[in-house]
Design an enzyme around this catalytic site. Structure first.
Site, PDB file in Angstrom:
ATOM      1  N   LYS A  47       8.878   8.890  46.031  1.00  0.00           N
ATOM      2  CA  LYS A  47       9.134   9.745  47.201  1.00  0.00           C
ATOM      3  C   LYS A  47       7.928   9.924  48.121  1.00  0.00           C
ATOM      4  CE  LYS A  47      12.755  10.327  47.112  1.00  0.00           C
ATOM      5  NZ  LYS A  47      13.728   9.183  47.158  1.00  0.00           N
ATOM      6  N   GLY A  49       6.875   7.297  50.317  1.00  0.00           N
ATOM      7  CA  GLY A  49       6.879   6.344  51.429  1.00  0.00           C
ATOM      8  C   GLY A  49       7.156   4.909  50.990  1.00  0.00           C
ATOM      9  N   HIS A 102       6.010   1.667  41.158  1.00  0.00           N
ATOM     10  CA  HIS A 102       5.585   3.057  40.968  1.00  0.00           C
ATOM     11  C   HIS A 102       4.660   3.148  39.747  1.00  0.00           C
ATOM     12  CE1 HIS A 102       8.405   4.570  43.877  1.00  0.00           C
ATOM     13  NE2 HIS A 102       9.477   4.435  43.138  1.00  0.00           N
ATOM     14  N   SER A 132      11.281  16.388  48.012  1.00  0.00           N
ATOM     15  CA  SER A 132      12.047  15.161  48.233  1.00  0.00           C
ATOM     16  C   SER A 132      12.689  14.696  46.916  1.00  0.00           C
ATOM     17  CB  SER A 132      11.113  14.088  48.807  1.00  0.00           C
ATOM     18  OG  SER A 132      11.810  12.910  49.063  1.00  0.00           O
ATOM     19  N   TYR A 187       1.117   9.207  54.122  1.00  0.00           N
ATOM     20  CA  TYR A 187       2.457   9.383  54.705  1.00  0.00           C
ATOM     21  C   TYR A 187       2.368  10.258  55.956  1.00  0.00           C
ATOM     22  CZ  TYR A 187       7.367  10.976  54.946  1.00  0.00           C
ATOM     23  OH  TYR A 187       8.653  11.285  55.360  1.00  0.00           O
ATOM     24  N   SER A 221      10.954   0.291  61.958  1.00  0.00           N
ATOM     25  CA  SER A 221      10.627   1.053  60.740  1.00  0.00           C
ATOM     26  C   SER A 221      10.580   2.548  61.025  1.00  0.00           C
ATOM     27  CB  SER A 221       9.303   0.568  60.131  1.00  0.00           C
ATOM     28  OG  SER A 221       8.238   0.816  61.024  1.00  0.00           O
TER      29      SER A 221
HETATM   30  S1  PPS Z   1      11.701   6.198  46.468  1.00  0.00           S
HETATM   31  O1  PPS Z   1      12.995   6.685  45.903  1.00  0.00           O
HETATM   32  O2  PPS Z   1      10.565   6.522  45.567  1.00  0.00           O
HETATM   33  O3  PPS Z   1      11.761   4.798  46.851  1.00  0.00           O
HETATM   34  O4  PPS Z   1      11.522   7.078  47.780  1.00  0.00           O
HETATM   35  P1  PPS Z   1      10.461   6.840  48.945  1.00  0.00           P
HETATM   36  O5  PPS Z   1      10.954   5.777  49.846  1.00  0.00           O
HETATM   37  O6  PPS Z   1       9.097   6.723  48.377  1.00  0.00           O
HETATM   38  O7  PPS Z   1      10.509   8.235  49.691  1.00  0.00           O
HETATM   39  C1  PPS Z   1      11.662   8.723  50.334  1.00  0.00           C
HETATM   40  C2  PPS Z   1      11.165   9.706  51.355  1.00  0.00           C
HETATM   41  O8  PPS Z   1      10.576   8.976  52.460  1.00  0.00           O
HETATM   42  C3  PPS Z   1      11.274   9.308  53.645  1.00  0.00           C
HETATM   43  N1  PPS Z   1      11.303   8.157  54.550  1.00  0.00           N
HETATM   44  C4  PPS Z   1      10.714   8.156  55.747  1.00  0.00           C
HETATM   45  N2  PPS Z   1       9.969   9.092  56.368  1.00  0.00           N
HETATM   46  C5  PPS Z   1       9.521   8.797  57.602  1.00  0.00           C
HETATM   47  N3  PPS Z   1       9.788   7.639  58.256  1.00  0.00           N
HETATM   48  C6  PPS Z   1      10.506   6.658  57.655  1.00  0.00           C
HETATM   49  N4  PPS Z   1      10.767   5.531  58.303  1.00  0.00           N
HETATM   50  C7  PPS Z   1      11.001   6.903  56.340  1.00  0.00           C
HETATM   51  N5  PPS Z   1      11.759   6.191  55.461  1.00  0.00           N
HETATM   52  C8  PPS Z   1      11.928   6.975  54.385  1.00  0.00           C
HETATM   53  C9  PPS Z   1      12.660   9.728  53.165  1.00  0.00           C
HETATM   54  O9  PPS Z   1      13.363  10.446  54.132  1.00  0.00           O
HETATM   55  C10 PPS Z   1      12.282  10.557  51.942  1.00  0.00           C
HETATM   56  O10 PPS Z   1      11.666  11.795  52.285  1.00  0.00           O
HETATM   57  P2  PPS Z   1      12.468  13.172  52.452  1.00  0.00           P
HETATM   58  O11 PPS Z   1      11.405  14.224  52.565  1.00  0.00           O
HETATM   59  O12 PPS Z   1      13.309  13.364  51.241  1.00  0.00           O
HETATM   60  O13 PPS Z   1      13.258  13.040  53.715  1.00  0.00           O
END
Ligand code: PPS
Length: 286
Positions: A47, A49, A102, A132, A187, A221
Protein backbone atom coordinates in the site's frame (compact mmCIF):
# COMPACT_ATOMS: atom_id res chain seq x y z
CA UNK A 1 -9.97 -16.16 15.13
CA UNK A 2 -9.33 -15.89 11.40
CA UNK A 3 -12.23 -16.45 8.98
CA UNK A 4 -12.01 -19.38 6.57
CA UNK A 5 -10.33 -18.17 3.38
CA UNK A 6 -8.24 -15.57 5.19
CA UNK A 7 -5.38 -18.04 5.71
CA UNK A 8 -1.70 -17.17 6.03
CA UNK A 9 1.58 -19.05 5.70
CA UNK A 10 4.71 -18.18 7.63
CA UNK A 11 8.09 -18.06 5.91
CA UNK A 12 11.13 -17.20 8.08
CA UNK A 13 8.79 -15.50 10.61
CA UNK A 14 7.08 -13.41 7.90
CA UNK A 15 3.34 -13.98 7.45
CA UNK A 16 1.73 -13.67 4.00
CA UNK A 17 -1.67 -14.60 2.53
CA UNK A 18 -1.74 -18.28 1.52
CA UNK A 19 -4.01 -17.53 -1.45
CA UNK A 20 -1.17 -16.08 -3.53
CA UNK A 21 2.03 -17.29 -1.82
CA UNK A 22 3.56 -20.67 -1.09
CA UNK A 23 6.68 -21.68 0.82
CA UNK A 24 8.09 -22.74 -2.55
CA UNK A 25 7.35 -19.37 -4.20
CA UNK A 26 8.99 -17.49 -1.32
CA UNK A 27 11.99 -19.76 -1.43
CA UNK A 28 12.25 -19.32 -5.20
CA UNK A 29 12.25 -15.51 -4.84
CA UNK A 30 14.84 -15.59 -2.05
CA UNK A 31 17.25 -18.33 -3.07
CA UNK A 32 16.65 -19.59 -6.60
CA UNK A 33 15.79 -16.63 -8.80
CA UNK A 34 18.66 -15.69 -11.12
CA UNK A 35 18.90 -11.91 -11.32
CA UNK A 36 20.08 -10.37 -14.59
CA UNK A 37 22.09 -7.15 -14.78
CA UNK A 38 19.24 -5.29 -16.45
CA UNK A 39 16.47 -6.40 -14.08
CA UNK A 40 14.57 -3.59 -12.36
CA UNK A 41 12.88 -4.27 -9.03
CA UNK A 42 9.88 -2.24 -7.87
CA UNK A 43 10.09 -2.74 -4.11
CA UNK A 44 7.51 -1.53 -1.59
CA UNK A 45 5.88 -2.22 1.69
CA UNK A 46 2.23 -3.02 0.73
CA UNK A 47 0.00 0.00 0.00
CA UNK A 48 2.93 2.35 -0.56
CA UNK A 49 2.70 2.93 -4.32
CA UNK A 50 3.36 -0.52 -5.81
CA UNK A 51 0.76 -0.33 -8.56
CA UNK A 52 1.69 3.27 -9.32
CA UNK A 53 5.31 2.22 -9.95
CA UNK A 54 4.15 -0.76 -12.02
CA UNK A 55 2.38 1.71 -14.30
CA UNK A 56 5.21 4.26 -14.39
CA UNK A 57 7.84 1.62 -15.16
CA UNK A 58 5.71 0.03 -17.89
CA UNK A 59 5.25 3.45 -19.49
CA UNK A 60 8.92 4.40 -19.21
CA UNK A 61 9.95 1.14 -20.90
CA UNK A 62 7.44 1.73 -23.72
CA UNK A 63 8.81 5.28 -24.20
CA UNK A 64 5.49 6.73 -23.11
CA UNK A 65 3.38 4.58 -25.46
CA UNK A 66 0.23 3.69 -23.44
CA UNK A 67 -0.48 0.52 -25.45
CA UNK A 68 1.10 -1.90 -22.92
CA UNK A 69 -0.72 -0.41 -19.92
CA UNK A 70 -3.99 -0.52 -21.86
CA UNK A 71 -3.62 -4.07 -23.11
CA UNK A 72 -1.87 -6.08 -20.38
CA UNK A 73 -2.61 -6.43 -16.68
CA UNK A 74 -0.26 -4.65 -14.29
CA UNK A 75 0.45 -7.95 -12.50
CA UNK A 76 1.55 -9.50 -15.80
CA UNK A 77 3.63 -6.51 -16.91
CA UNK A 78 5.51 -6.16 -13.61
CA UNK A 79 4.86 -9.44 -11.75
CA UNK A 80 5.47 -10.17 -8.09
CA UNK A 81 8.48 -12.43 -7.77
CA UNK A 82 7.35 -14.00 -4.46
CA UNK A 83 3.82 -14.92 -5.57
CA UNK A 84 3.04 -18.42 -6.77
CA UNK A 85 3.11 -17.39 -10.44
CA UNK A 86 6.48 -15.65 -10.13
CA UNK A 87 8.65 -18.43 -11.47
CA UNK A 88 6.50 -19.05 -14.57
CA UNK A 89 6.05 -15.37 -15.28
CA UNK A 90 9.68 -14.36 -14.92
CA UNK A 91 11.95 -17.27 -15.77
CA UNK A 92 11.84 -17.03 -19.58
CA UNK A 93 10.82 -13.39 -19.92
CA UNK A 94 13.01 -11.36 -22.25
CA UNK A 95 15.14 -8.60 -20.74
CA UNK A 96 14.77 -6.05 -19.38
CA UNK A 97 12.47 -7.57 -16.78
CA UNK A 98 10.37 -5.31 -14.53
CA UNK A 99 9.74 -7.11 -11.25
CA UNK A 100 7.60 -6.24 -8.23
CA UNK A 101 8.20 -7.35 -4.66
CA UNK A 102 7.11 -6.67 -1.10
CA UNK A 103 9.94 -8.83 0.27
CA UNK A 104 11.70 -7.48 3.35
CA UNK A 105 15.37 -6.76 2.75
CA UNK A 106 16.67 -9.79 4.65
CA UNK A 107 14.60 -12.14 2.46
CA UNK A 108 15.31 -10.33 -0.81
CA UNK A 109 16.61 -12.24 -3.84
CA UNK A 110 20.16 -13.21 -2.96
CA UNK A 111 21.46 -13.27 -6.53
CA UNK A 112 20.65 -9.55 -6.85
CA UNK A 113 23.75 -8.66 -4.86
CA UNK A 114 26.07 -10.18 -7.47
CA UNK A 115 24.63 -8.11 -10.32
CA UNK A 116 24.14 -4.55 -11.58
CA UNK A 117 20.35 -4.85 -11.33
CA UNK A 118 18.45 -1.90 -9.87
CA UNK A 119 15.99 -1.42 -7.05
CA UNK A 120 13.44 1.37 -6.68
CA UNK A 121 12.03 1.53 -3.15
CA UNK A 122 8.94 3.68 -2.59
CA UNK A 123 8.09 4.84 0.93
CA UNK A 124 4.73 6.15 2.14
CA UNK A 125 3.65 7.63 5.47
CA UNK A 126 2.97 4.52 7.59
CA UNK A 127 -0.24 5.93 9.06
CA UNK A 128 -1.66 6.33 5.55
CA UNK A 129 -0.34 2.85 4.68
CA UNK A 130 -2.26 1.53 7.68
CA UNK A 131 -5.49 3.22 6.59
CA UNK A 132 -5.08 2.04 2.99
CA UNK A 133 -4.39 -1.52 4.17
CA UNK A 134 -7.43 -1.41 6.48
CA UNK A 135 -9.79 -0.78 3.55
CA UNK A 136 -7.91 -3.14 1.23
CA UNK A 137 -8.06 -5.99 3.77
CA UNK A 138 -11.79 -5.55 4.12
CA UNK A 139 -12.23 -5.77 0.35
CA UNK A 140 -9.79 -8.63 -0.33
CA UNK A 141 -11.41 -11.80 0.93
CA UNK A 142 -8.13 -13.68 1.51
CA UNK A 143 -6.54 -11.10 3.80
CA UNK A 144 -6.53 -10.86 7.56
CA UNK A 145 -8.89 -8.12 8.66
CA UNK A 146 -10.20 -6.41 11.80
CA UNK A 147 -13.48 -4.55 11.49
CA UNK A 148 -12.67 -2.21 14.37
CA UNK A 149 -10.05 0.31 13.22
CA UNK A 150 -8.31 0.35 16.62
CA UNK A 151 -7.95 -3.44 16.41
CA UNK A 152 -6.59 -3.09 12.91
CA UNK A 153 -4.00 -0.53 14.06
CA UNK A 154 -2.92 -3.01 16.75
CA UNK A 155 -2.54 -5.71 14.08
CA UNK A 156 -0.59 -3.28 11.87
CA UNK A 157 1.79 -2.54 14.74
CA UNK A 158 2.31 -6.22 15.52
CA UNK A 159 4.74 -8.72 14.02
CA UNK A 160 1.72 -10.62 12.64
CA UNK A 161 1.01 -8.05 9.96
CA UNK A 162 1.69 -9.38 6.46
CA UNK A 163 5.29 -8.91 5.25
CA UNK A 164 6.29 -7.89 8.79
CA UNK A 165 6.10 -4.46 10.33
CA UNK A 166 6.50 -1.30 8.25
CA UNK A 167 9.31 -0.11 10.55
CA UNK A 168 11.56 -3.12 10.01
CA UNK A 169 10.78 -3.21 6.29
CA UNK A 170 11.79 0.43 5.78
CA UNK A 171 14.84 0.23 8.06
CA UNK A 172 16.02 -2.93 6.34
CA UNK A 173 15.76 -1.43 2.85
CA UNK A 174 17.31 1.87 3.87
CA UNK A 175 20.57 0.06 4.58
CA UNK A 176 20.90 0.11 0.77
CA UNK A 177 20.66 3.90 0.56
CA UNK A 178 24.26 4.52 -0.49
CA UNK A 179 24.22 1.86 -3.18
CA UNK A 180 24.25 3.51 -6.66
CA UNK A 181 21.78 0.87 -7.89
CA UNK A 182 19.20 1.87 -5.29
CA UNK A 183 16.69 4.71 -5.66
CA UNK A 184 14.34 5.85 -2.90
CA UNK A 185 11.07 7.51 -3.84
CA UNK A 186 8.45 9.07 -1.62
CA UNK A 187 4.75 8.54 -2.35
CA UNK A 188 3.99 12.01 -0.96
CA UNK A 189 6.66 13.62 -3.13
CA UNK A 190 5.26 11.86 -6.20
CA UNK A 191 1.82 13.28 -5.39
CA UNK A 192 3.32 16.76 -5.22
CA UNK A 193 5.36 16.56 -8.40
CA UNK A 194 4.96 13.42 -10.48
CA UNK A 195 6.85 14.78 -13.50
CA UNK A 196 10.11 15.43 -11.61
CA UNK A 197 9.90 11.98 -10.09
CA UNK A 198 9.40 10.38 -13.51
CA UNK A 199 12.48 12.27 -14.75
CA UNK A 200 14.39 11.09 -11.68
CA UNK A 201 13.40 7.48 -12.39
CA UNK A 202 14.41 7.81 -16.07
CA UNK A 203 17.84 9.14 -15.06
CA UNK A 204 18.32 6.33 -12.57
CA UNK A 205 17.41 3.74 -15.21
CA UNK A 206 19.36 5.51 -17.96
CA UNK A 207 16.22 5.72 -20.11
CA UNK A 208 16.23 8.72 -22.41
CA UNK A 209 12.67 9.91 -22.95
CA UNK A 210 11.83 13.15 -24.74
CA UNK A 211 9.42 15.71 -23.22
CA UNK A 212 6.37 14.33 -25.01
CA UNK A 213 7.13 10.80 -23.78
CA UNK A 214 7.59 12.07 -20.20
CA UNK A 215 4.26 13.91 -20.48
CA UNK A 216 2.61 10.71 -21.61
CA UNK A 217 4.05 8.74 -18.67
CA UNK A 218 2.69 11.38 -16.29
CA UNK A 219 -0.71 11.48 -17.97
CA UNK A 220 -1.25 7.73 -18.06
CA UNK A 221 -0.02 7.11 -14.51
CA UNK A 222 -2.20 9.74 -12.87
CA UNK A 223 -4.59 8.52 -10.18
CA UNK A 224 -7.61 9.14 -12.39
CA UNK A 225 -6.11 7.44 -15.45
CA UNK A 226 -5.21 4.38 -13.39
CA UNK A 227 -8.55 4.31 -11.60
CA UNK A 228 -10.20 4.19 -15.04
CA UNK A 229 -7.81 1.62 -16.50
CA UNK A 230 -9.24 -1.92 -16.16
CA UNK A 231 -5.71 -3.28 -16.74
CA UNK A 232 -4.49 -1.64 -13.52
CA UNK A 233 -7.52 -1.10 -11.28
CA UNK A 234 -8.29 -4.75 -10.37
CA UNK A 235 -11.92 -4.34 -11.48
CA UNK A 236 -11.71 -7.66 -13.37
CA UNK A 237 -10.99 -9.63 -10.19
CA UNK A 238 -14.17 -11.52 -9.23
CA UNK A 239 -16.19 -10.36 -6.24
CA UNK A 240 -15.49 -13.49 -4.20
CA UNK A 241 -11.84 -12.37 -4.16
CA UNK A 242 -12.09 -8.54 -4.30
CA UNK A 243 -15.51 -7.70 -2.91
CA UNK A 244 -16.34 -4.46 -4.69
CA UNK A 245 -19.17 -3.64 -2.32
CA UNK A 246 -16.36 -2.45 -0.01
CA UNK A 247 -14.90 -0.05 -2.55
CA UNK A 248 -12.30 0.08 -5.28
CA UNK A 249 -8.56 -0.57 -5.35
CA UNK A 250 -7.95 3.08 -6.27
CA UNK A 251 -9.60 4.43 -3.15
CA UNK A 252 -8.42 8.01 -2.53
CA UNK A 253 -4.78 8.28 -3.54
CA UNK A 254 -4.00 11.17 -1.19
CA UNK A 255 -1.57 12.01 1.60
CA UNK A 256 -2.84 12.50 5.14
CA UNK A 257 -6.03 10.40 5.11
CA UNK A 258 -4.93 9.03 8.50
CA UNK A 259 -6.18 12.31 10.00
CA UNK A 260 -9.72 11.17 9.18
CA UNK A 261 -9.21 7.82 10.93
CA UNK A 262 -6.84 8.02 13.89
CA UNK A 263 -8.15 9.38 17.18
CA UNK A 264 -5.70 11.65 19.07
CA UNK A 265 -4.95 8.72 21.42
CA UNK A 266 -4.22 6.34 18.50
CA UNK A 267 -2.09 9.02 16.86
CA UNK A 268 -0.11 9.47 20.08
CA UNK A 269 0.43 5.73 20.50
CA UNK A 270 1.52 5.39 16.88
CA UNK A 271 3.90 8.37 17.10
CA UNK A 272 5.48 6.92 20.24
CA UNK A 273 6.19 3.61 18.53
CA UNK A 274 7.35 5.39 15.37
CA UNK A 275 9.82 7.55 17.30
CA UNK A 276 11.15 4.60 19.19
CA UNK A 277 11.54 2.33 16.14
CA UNK A 278 12.81 5.00 13.74
CA UNK A 279 15.05 7.01 16.07
CA UNK A 280 18.17 6.35 13.99
CA UNK A 281 16.47 7.00 10.66
CA UNK A 282 16.17 10.40 9.07
CA UNK A 283 12.96 10.48 7.00
CA UNK A 284 9.92 12.72 7.22
CA UNK A 285 6.51 12.82 5.55
CA UNK A 286 4.58 15.76 4.18
S1 PPS B 1 -0.63 -3.03 -3.19
O1 PPS B 1 -1.89 -3.77 -2.86
O2 PPS B 1 0.39 -3.22 -2.13
O3 PPS B 1 -0.16 -3.31 -4.53
O4 PPS B 1 -1.08 -1.50 -3.12
P1 PPS B 1 -0.25 -0.24 -3.62
O5 PPS B 1 -0.39 -0.12 -5.09
O6 PPS B 1 1.11 -0.26 -3.03
O7 PPS B 1 -1.02 0.94 -2.91
C1 PPS B 1 -2.36 1.26 -3.18
C2 PPS B 1 -2.52 2.70 -2.78
O8 PPS B 1 -1.88 3.53 -3.78
C3 PPS B 1 -2.86 4.40 -4.34
N1 PPS B 1 -2.55 4.66 -5.74
C4 PPS B 1 -2.24 5.87 -6.21
N2 PPS B 1 -2.09 7.05 -5.57
C5 PPS B 1 -1.78 8.12 -6.33
N3 PPS B 1 -1.64 8.09 -7.68
C6 PPS B 1 -1.75 6.91 -8.36
N4 PPS B 1 -1.62 6.89 -9.67
C7 PPS B 1 -2.07 5.74 -7.61
N5 PPS B 1 -2.28 4.43 -7.93
C8 PPS B 1 -2.57 3.80 -6.78
C9 PPS B 1 -4.18 3.66 -4.14
O9 PPS B 1 -5.28 4.51 -4.27
C10 PPS B 1 -3.98 3.13 -2.72
O10 PPS B 1 -4.02 4.16 -1.74
P2 PPS B 1 -5.35 4.57 -0.94
O11 PPS B 1 -4.88 5.50 0.14
O12 PPS B 1 -5.96 3.34 -0.39
O13 PPS B 1 -6.22 5.28 -1.93
Amino acid sequence: MMEAGRQYIEFEHIRVPAAVHTMESFNYAWKEFETRDDDVFNVTYPKSGTTWLQEILSLIYSNGDPTPVKTAFSWDRVPWIEQHGGRTQLENRPSPRLITTHLPFHLFTQSFFKTKAKVIYTIRNPKDVCVSLYYFSRMVQFMEYRDDFQDFVSLFLSKDIMFGRWFEHVKGWLTMKDNPNFLILSYEDMLKDLRSNVIKICKFLARELDDAAIDSVVEHSSFQAMKNNPMSNYSVVPNDIFDKKYGTFHRKGVAGDHKNHFTPAQEEEFEKIYKDCMKDVNISFT
